[in-house]
Each structure stands twice: as C-alpha cells, then as structure tokens.
Design a protein around this motif. Structure first.
Motif, PDB file in Angstrom:
ATOM      1  N   LEU A  41       0.837  -1.205   0.000  1.00  5.11           N
ATOM      2  CA  LEU A  41       0.000   0.000   0.000  1.00  5.11           C
ATOM      3  C   LEU A  41       0.868   1.250   0.000  1.00  5.11           C
ATOM      4  O   LEU A  41       0.637   2.178  -0.784  1.00  5.11           O
ATOM      5  CB  LEU A  41      -0.939   0.025   1.213  1.00  5.11           C
ATOM      6  N   LEU A  42       1.864   1.294   0.864  1.00  2.55           N
ATOM      7  CA  LEU A  42       2.708   2.483   0.968  1.00  2.55           C
ATOM      8  C   LEU A  42       3.459   2.780  -0.322  1.00  2.55           C
ATOM      9  O   LEU A  42       3.749   3.940  -0.614  1.00  2.55           O
ATOM     10  CB  LEU A  42       3.693   2.321   2.132  1.00  2.55           C
ATOM     11  N   GLN A  43       3.740   1.751  -1.117  1.00  7.51           N
ATOM     12  CA  GLN A  43       4.458   1.944  -2.377  1.00  7.51           C
ATOM     13  C   GLN A  43       3.518   2.201  -3.555  1.00  7.51           C
ATOM     14  O   GLN A  43       3.977   2.505  -4.651  1.00  7.51           O
ATOM     15  CB  GLN A  43       5.334   0.726  -2.658  1.00  7.51           C
ATOM     16  N   ASP A  44       2.218   2.123  -3.331  1.00  7.08           N
ATOM     17  CA  ASP A  44       1.245   2.353  -4.393  1.00  7.08           C
ATOM     18  C   ASP A  44       1.094   3.853  -4.627  1.00  7.08           C
ATOM     19  O   ASP A  44       0.815   4.609  -3.692  1.00  7.08           O
ATOM     20  CB  ASP A  44      -0.106   1.734  -4.011  1.00  7.08           C
ATOM     21  N   ASP A  45       1.284   4.270  -5.869  1.00  4.27           N
ATOM     22  CA  ASP A  45       1.157   5.686  -6.221  1.00  4.27           C
ATOM     23  C   ASP A  45      -0.246   6.228  -5.979  1.00  4.27           C
ATOM     24  O   ASP A  45      -0.449   7.433  -5.945  1.00  4.27           O
ATOM     25  CB  ASP A  45       1.534   5.909  -7.687  1.00  4.27           C
ATOM     26  N   ARG A  46      -1.214   5.339  -5.798  1.00  3.74           N
ATOM     27  CA  ARG A  46      -2.601   5.766  -5.612  1.00  3.74           C
ATOM     28  C   ARG A  46      -2.993   5.908  -4.138  1.00  3.74           C
ATOM     29  O   ARG A  46      -4.170   6.109  -3.840  1.00  3.74           O
ATOM     30  CB  ARG A  46      -3.545   4.782  -6.297  1.00  3.74           C
ATOM     31  N   LEU A  47      -2.034   5.868  -3.233  1.00  2.40           N
ATOM     32  CA  LEU A  47      -2.342   6.009  -1.810  1.00  2.40           C
ATOM     33  C   LEU A  47      -3.123   7.293  -1.539  1.00  2.40           C
ATOM     34  O   LEU A  47      -4.055   7.307  -0.740  1.00  2.40           O
ATOM     35  CB  LEU A  47      -1.070   5.983  -0.969  1.00  2.40           C
ATOM     36  N   ASN A  72      -0.626   8.200   7.899  1.00  3.16           N
ATOM     37  CA  ASN A  72      -1.078   9.493   8.413  1.00  3.16           C
ATOM     38  C   ASN A  72      -0.008  10.565   8.287  1.00  3.16           C
ATOM     39  O   ASN A  72      -0.342  11.753   8.255  1.00  3.16           O
ATOM     40  CB  ASN A  72      -1.553   9.376   9.854  1.00  3.16           C
ATOM     41  N   ALA A  73       1.256  10.195   8.172  1.00  2.00           N
ATOM     42  CA  ALA A  73       2.300  11.183   7.901  1.00  2.00           C
ATOM     43  C   ALA A  73       2.113  11.775   6.503  1.00  2.00           C
ATOM     44  O   ALA A  73       2.382  12.954   6.278  1.00  2.00           O
ATOM     45  CB  ALA A  73       3.685  10.548   8.036  1.00  2.00           C
ATOM     46  N   ARG A  74       1.637  10.956   5.578  1.00  2.00           N
ATOM     47  CA  ARG A  74       1.403  11.416   4.203  1.00  2.00           C
ATOM     48  C   ARG A  74       0.000  11.962   4.008  1.00  2.00           C
ATOM     49  O   ARG A  74      -0.206  12.874   3.206  1.00  2.00           O
ATOM     50  CB  ARG A  74       1.660  10.269   3.230  1.00  2.00           C
ATOM     51  N   LEU A  75      -0.963  11.400   4.718  1.00  2.00           N
ATOM     52  CA  LEU A  75      -2.373  11.793   4.616  1.00  2.00           C
ATOM     53  C   LEU A  75      -2.919  11.978   6.033  1.00  2.00           C
ATOM     54  O   LEU A  75      -3.535  11.069   6.588  1.00  2.00           O
ATOM     55  CB  LEU A  75      -3.172  10.714   3.881  1.00  2.00           C
ATOM     56  N   PRO A  76      -2.705  13.134   6.635  1.00  2.00           N
ATOM     57  CA  PRO A  76      -3.059  13.328   8.042  1.00  2.00           C
ATOM     58  C   PRO A  76      -4.528  13.096   8.381  1.00  2.00           C
ATOM     59  O   PRO A  76      -4.843  12.721   9.509  1.00  2.00           O
ATOM     60  CB  PRO A  76      -2.668  14.789   8.306  1.00  2.00           C
ATOM     61  N   SER A  77      -5.425  13.291   7.443  1.00  2.00           N
ATOM     62  CA  SER A  77      -6.849  13.127   7.762  1.00  2.00           C
ATOM     63  C   SER A  77      -7.401  11.758   7.381  1.00  2.00           C
ATOM     64  O   SER A  77      -8.611  11.539   7.449  1.00  2.00           O
ATOM     65  CB  SER A  77      -7.667  14.227   7.076  1.00  2.00           C
ATOM     66  N   LEU A  78      -6.525  10.827   7.000  1.00  2.00           N
ATOM     67  CA  LEU A  78      -6.981   9.497   6.605  1.00  2.00           C
ATOM     68  C   LEU A  78      -7.482   8.719   7.814  1.00  2.00           C
ATOM     69  O   LEU A  78      -6.727   8.440   8.747  1.00  2.00           O
ATOM     70  CB  LEU A  78      -5.842   8.713   5.933  1.00  2.00           C
ATOM     71  N   PRO A  79      -8.775   8.347   7.824  1.00  2.00           N
ATOM     72  CA  PRO A  79      -9.276   7.533   8.925  1.00  2.00           C
ATOM     73  C   PRO A  79      -8.786   6.091   8.801  1.00  2.00           C
ATOM     74  O   PRO A  79      -8.677   5.555   7.695  1.00  2.00           O
ATOM     75  CB  PRO A  79     -10.797   7.615   8.778  1.00  2.00           C
TER      76      PRO A  79
END
Length: 125
Positions: A41-47, A72-79
C-alpha cells in the motif's frame, strides 16, 4: 455522505479476509483496493486516493500500527480502522491516534464494521 464512490483500502496478510471484506465493502458501494502487505500500500502511487484504511494490526515486517503512522504522515486526515485476531493488540491505546479510528477484534460484526466505515467517510466528506 456524498454520492461519489469512496475508495477503501484493506491491508491484511490473510487472503480469505481480503476477499470477503472486499466483497462486503463493494456490495456496500465502495471501491476497494486490497493489499497483502503494508509496504504494498505504501508503495502504491494511488495512496493519496484512499478515503479510508482498514488494516490488520498484527502483520509481519510493517504492522498495522506502523502503517497507520506512515499513512497518516502522508495523509493526516486518513481515517484508519484496525482489525485484529489478538485481544492484547485490540486493547492497546497507541492505535487510537488517527483522526478517526476504531479497533475490531476478529471475528467482528460486519454491520458494525460497515457503520464504522460510514462514520469515517462522513469525517472525510
């Protein structure tokens, strides 16, 4: 909730759970992306397109808690919604750091999980 199709990512090293949970979420109208490791998941460009993350806590190499931290470091509001088969992991307070997070112990109530996803997506709306 708006009418767009939400993207829910599932990360679990159990292929049966990935398939059954994916089917459940798709039947509820969500677009599902399944990953058998946190790194995939972390390596997927579509994260950045993911609206909600469901992850197992106890996985090899990168566990669900570390995945939450990195996502959450990359997408802080990701639940983030956690699932686990181990009671001791389900009760750890350190997993409740995401903007919206819940912990479900396997086997879990699928209706309650769908409700948690809906609640998390309302947060994103």
């Amino acid at each position: 909730m708006n009418s767009r199709q939400w993207v829910v990512a599932i990360v679990d090293d159990d292929p049966y759970l990935l398939e059954s949970l994916g089917d459940l979420l798709e039947s509820a109208g969500h677009k599902v992306r399944s990953y058998d490791t946190a790194l995939s998941l972390l390596q997927d460009d579509r994260l950045s397109e993911v609206d909600c993350l469901i992850t197992d806590i106890g996985m090899p190499v990168v566990d669900g808690i570390e995945l939450q931290r990195r996502a959450n470091a990359r997408l802080p509001s990701l639940p983030v919604i956690f699932i686990t088969g181990r009671e001791e992991l389900a009760t750890q307070r350190r997993v409740i750091e995401a903007p919206v997070s819940r912990v479900f112990q396997k086997p879990f109530d699928t209706r309650a999980l769908l409700d948690a996803v809906s609640d998390a997506l309302l947060f994103r709306d």
